[in-house]
Write an enzyme that holds these catalytic residues in place. Structure first.
Site, PDB file in Angstrom:
ATOM      1  N   HIS A 194      31.370  45.774 -41.332  1.00  0.00           N
ATOM      2  CA  HIS A 194      30.514  45.951 -42.499  1.00  0.00           C
ATOM      3  C   HIS A 194      29.118  46.401 -42.110  1.00  0.00           C
ATOM      4  CE1 HIS A 194      33.768  44.367 -44.445  1.00  0.00           C
ATOM      5  NE2 HIS A 194      33.401  43.119 -44.655  1.00  0.00           N
ATOM      6  N   ARG A 336      40.945  63.120 -57.306  1.00  0.00           N
ATOM      7  CA  ARG A 336      42.225  62.907 -56.637  1.00  0.00           C
ATOM      8  C   ARG A 336      42.966  61.763 -57.317  1.00  0.00           C
ATOM      9  NH1 ARG A 336      42.265  61.115 -50.475  1.00  0.00           N
ATOM     10  NH2 ARG A 336      41.623  59.110 -51.326  1.00  0.00           N
ATOM     11  N   GLU A 437      47.475  67.501 -46.213  1.00  0.00           N
ATOM     12  CA  GLU A 437      47.173  66.485 -45.214  1.00  0.00           C
ATOM     13  C   GLU A 437      48.414  66.033 -44.445  1.00  0.00           C
ATOM     14  OE1 GLU A 437      45.210  63.212 -47.144  1.00  0.00           O
ATOM     15  OE2 GLU A 437      46.538  63.237 -48.857  1.00  0.00           O
ATOM     16  N   ASN A 460      41.520  64.008 -42.193  1.00  0.00           N
ATOM     17  CA  ASN A 460      41.682  62.642 -41.672  1.00  0.00           C
ATOM     18  C   ASN A 460      43.168  62.329 -41.509  1.00  0.00           C
ATOM     19  OD1 ASN A 460      39.006  62.744 -42.285  1.00  0.00           O
ATOM     20  ND2 ASN A 460      39.117  61.378 -44.039  1.00  0.00           N
ATOM     21  N   ASP A 461      43.923  62.636 -42.542  1.00  0.00           N
ATOM     22  CA  ASP A 461      45.361  62.391 -42.454  1.00  0.00           C
ATOM     23  C   ASP A 461      46.083  63.502 -41.703  1.00  0.00           C
ATOM     24  OD1 ASP A 461      46.065  59.882 -43.586  1.00  0.00           O
ATOM     25  OD2 ASP A 461      45.323  60.625 -45.498  1.00  0.00           O
ATOM     26  N   ARG A 471      45.440  56.326 -37.794  1.00  0.00           N
ATOM     27  CA  ARG A 471      43.991  56.525 -37.841  1.00  0.00           C
ATOM     28  C   ARG A 471      43.196  55.225 -37.832  1.00  0.00           C
ATOM     29  NH1 ARG A 471      43.296  59.037 -43.952  1.00  0.00           N
ATOM     30  NH2 ARG A 471      41.269  58.079 -44.106  1.00  0.00           N
ATOM     31  N   CYS A 508      38.154  68.499 -47.306  1.00  0.00           N
ATOM     32  CA  CYS A 508      37.447  67.288 -47.727  1.00  0.00           C
ATOM     33  C   CYS A 508      37.582  66.151 -46.733  1.00  0.00           C
ATOM     34  CB  CYS A 508      37.904  66.849 -49.118  1.00  0.00           C
ATOM     35  SG  CYS A 508      39.668  66.477 -49.167  1.00  0.00           S
TER      36      CYS A 508
HETATM   37  C1  PEP Z   1      41.830  62.924 -45.654  1.00  0.00           C
HETATM   38  O1  PEP Z   1      42.928  62.424 -45.395  1.00  0.00           O
HETATM   39  O2  PEP Z   1      41.256  63.755 -44.919  1.00  0.00           O
HETATM   40  C2  PEP Z   1      41.105  62.536 -46.887  1.00  0.00           C
HETATM   41  C3  PEP Z   1      40.009  63.149 -47.264  1.00  0.00           C
HETATM   42  O3  PEP Z   1      41.593  61.498 -47.603  1.00  0.00           O
HETATM   43  P1  PEP Z   1      41.454  59.960 -47.211  1.00  0.00           P
HETATM   44  O4  PEP Z   1      40.495  59.855 -46.057  1.00  0.00           O
HETATM   45  O5  PEP Z   1      40.981  59.284 -48.441  1.00  0.00           O
HETATM   46  O6  PEP Z   1      42.863  59.607 -46.839  1.00  0.00           O
HETATM   47 MG    MG Z   2      44.039  61.402 -46.884  1.00  0.00          MG
END
Ligand code: PEP
Ligand code: MG
Length: 576
Positions: A194, A336, A437, A460-461, A471, A508
């Site tokens: 946190h 989303r 993703e 990210n995914d 992750r 994103c």
């Molecule tokens: C991603 O996966 O890059 C993304 C933007 O979504 P989240 O991080 O919410 O899974």
């Molecule tokens: Mg994602």
């Protein structure tokens, strides 16, 4: 003599100030047996401590300044909710009643039982929830022991010092931030703690995991905090102070320069128009996005509406939330649909089966929505009804096949027909797009592009699934590599498919807001970047200086290379 200590730098920036240690970390709770006639008064004493703790948190909540990022208040909401959690309050009362234990000892036992459960969790993020339990119980315990933590008050200068503590609760961080603390240093915690998240949100330099900091440092001594490298230099010599003062000045000048870019367009040096959008999680973030010059919202994560509550949000509740956010965002807003499951577990009163072995590969995001169509329909109804208030697009997460996309689209069309029959006014056009993703979606992007009105790459995914690394698992963090040739190729395939089909492609994931990758992404052909609002101006600066056409030529060359050494050199050369 100077003392150099190292921890984990989790929030960038430098501080030069005096150390202020927060005392009272380790609470000694006495344990004794109650006489029969003391049991009920003890329960009443416990409930009144819980009530007092609740009031304290509500007061902190009400003091959060307008414009503070939304996740700051969300931490307090979580703690308020936990105060009502049966596994804390009822379990404690039961121990007082059944075992005639004093309140402090009973609370400590229920806390230990609960934290033991969290410690065994595989998921690194859920493991950090243990901190919440400790913070909530610690607050009640302090009230019972009449040993509430005294926070330092504003010193003589414009800033209070460098706060050094075992751990700091979100509520204390919020209060300290209002005293303009120079930096936070904690003995415990990691990048997901946190302290780390809040310090980043509030823009305060921070180091976590600096073991024995309170033992090694003296109150009031001067120190330097380097929140990037994770260094703390106690009693620094004049040369080191001068060097860090220069770094501070350079950083302040750089930031001042960025602010001037707020009203400027994101047009590259050679005239390529780009769009910078914000990722937001709640209404409060929209103001921060606009303040930082974002042109709209490229990702509104709706999961927050479902978190920290005991029942699902109703259509009306969701409509109110979407309508208010859509009306305050100037420019387009991409919302989303629910991305629950895996790292975003919430129950909201939903009945849940046993935890799957591989939640990231299981029933999450669009899969869950198609399996529970009523959950999805309620959200889509609220979204479409709110669409008339602004410029909305709907984005479907974790799409892995065309069939899945079509099925969701059919459901959305059906909901739209129903709403029109009921006489609702909706926006004429609400484009529906796919998040890219999952590697399968990137590879099949030309096929998806025939149905999707836009793409947004969720790196990210995409990185997690391409490189087969969880992750949120610290053990394999070191493998997480946005520059892996496989990841770059999937990004390129997605952008190319979008260009071919004439649909917009945004990004994103975190990569879009990381200045290290901006020139490479421009070279890959990306022109829409969506990121944490705090990064918008820095990325704009890079874009405005970039020769995009030249970068595209250079990236084309590096993407056909099969020599990893050469690729790395070409990537490094993009900064020149
Ligand atoms: C991603 O996966 O890059 C993304 C933007 O979504 P989240 O991080 O919410 O899974
Ligand atoms: Mg994602």
């Amino acid at each position: 003599m100077s003392l150099w200590l190292s921890g984990i730098g989790v929030s960038r920036g430098f501080a030069i100030a005096r150390i202020q240690k927060l005392h009272g970390g380790d609470l000694e709770a006495p344990e004794y047996t109650l006489e029969d006639d003391r049991v009920e008064p003890e329960i009443a004493r416990f409930y009144s401590a819980v009530q007092r703790a609740r009031e304290q948190l509500r007061q902190v909540r009400s003091q959060i300044p307008v414009g503070t990022p939304g996740d700051v208040g969300a931490f307090i909401d979580t703690h308020l909710l936990m105060m009502d959690d049966r596994s804390i309050t009822e379990a404690t009362v039961q121990l007082i009643r059944d075992q005639k234990l004093n309140a402090e000892a009973a609370l400590r036992r229920s806390r230990d039982a609960l934290t033991a459960v969290f410690e065994q969790m595989d998921d690194a993020y859920l493991r950090t929830r243990k901190d919440d339990v400790e913070h909530v119980c610690g607050r009640i315990l302090r009230i019972l022991l009449k040993s509430e933590r005294q926070l330092p008050v504003k010193g003589d200068g414009p800033e209070t010092g460098i706060i050094v503590a075992d751990d700091i609760t979100p509520a204390d961080i919020i209060l300290l931030a209002q005293q303009n603390v120079a930096a936070f240093v904690t003995e415990y915690g990691g990048p997901l703690s946190h302290t780390a998240i809040l310090a980043r949100s509030l823009g305060i330099p921070a180091i976590v995991g600096l073991r024995d900091a309170r033992k090694l440092l003296r109150d009031s001594e001067w120190a330097i905090v380097d929140g990037e490298l994770g260094h703390l230099i106690a009693d620094p010599d004049p040369d080191t102070i001068a060097a860090y003062r220069a770094k501070q000045a350079a950083q302040a000048a750089y930031r001042a320069g960025l602010v001037k870019l707020k009203g400027e367009p994101a047009i590259s040096h050679d005239g390529v128009r780009c769009h910078l959008l914000a990722n937001i999680e709640m209404a409060a973030d929209a103001a921060e996005a606009t303040a930082n010059g974002a042109e709209g919202v490229g990702l509104y994560r709706t999961e927050f509406l479902y978190m920290n509550r005991k029942s699902l949000p109703t259509e009306e509740e969701q409509y109110d939330a979407y309508a208010s956010i859509v009306s305050v965002v100037k420019g387009p807003i991409t919302i989303r649909t629910l991305d629950l499951g895996a790292d975003k577990q919430v129950d909201s009163g939903r009945s849940q089966g046993p935890t799957p072995n591989n939640p990231a590969l299981g029933l999450r995001a669009i899969r869950l929505c198609l399996k529970e169509p009523e959950l999805f329909r309620t959200q889509v109804r609220a979204l479409l009804r709110a669409s008339r208030h602004g410029h909305m697009q709907i984005m479907l997460p974790m799409i892995s096949s065309l069939q899945e996309f079509r099925q969701a689209l059919a459901l959305i069309d059906d909901v739209r027909d129903g709403l029109l029959r009921e006489g609702h006014t909706l926006a004429q056009d609400v484009p529906v797009g796919a998040m890219i993703e999952v590697p399968a979606a990137a590879i099949a992007a030309p096929i998806l592009a025939r149905q999707a009105r836009f793409f947004s790459i969720g790196t990210n995914d995409l990185i997690q699934y391409t490189l087969a690394i969880d992750r949120v698992d610290d053990e394999v963090n070191y493998l997480y590599d946005p520059l892996h040739p496989a990841v770059l190729r999937l990004i390129q395939m997605t952008i190319d498919a979008g260009v071919q089909a004439g649909i917009p492609v945004a990004m994103c994931g975190e990569m879009a807001g990381d200045p290290k990758y901006t020139r490479l992404l421009l070279g890959l052909g990306l022109t829409e970047f969506s990121m944490h609002p705090a990064n918008v101006l820095e990325i704009k600066r890079i874009i405005r200086d970039a020769p995009v056409n030249d970068l595209r030529r250079r990236v084309r060359r590096l993407m056909v290379s099969t020599d990893i050494q050469e690729m790395q050199e070409l990537i490094a050369g993009l900064d020149a």
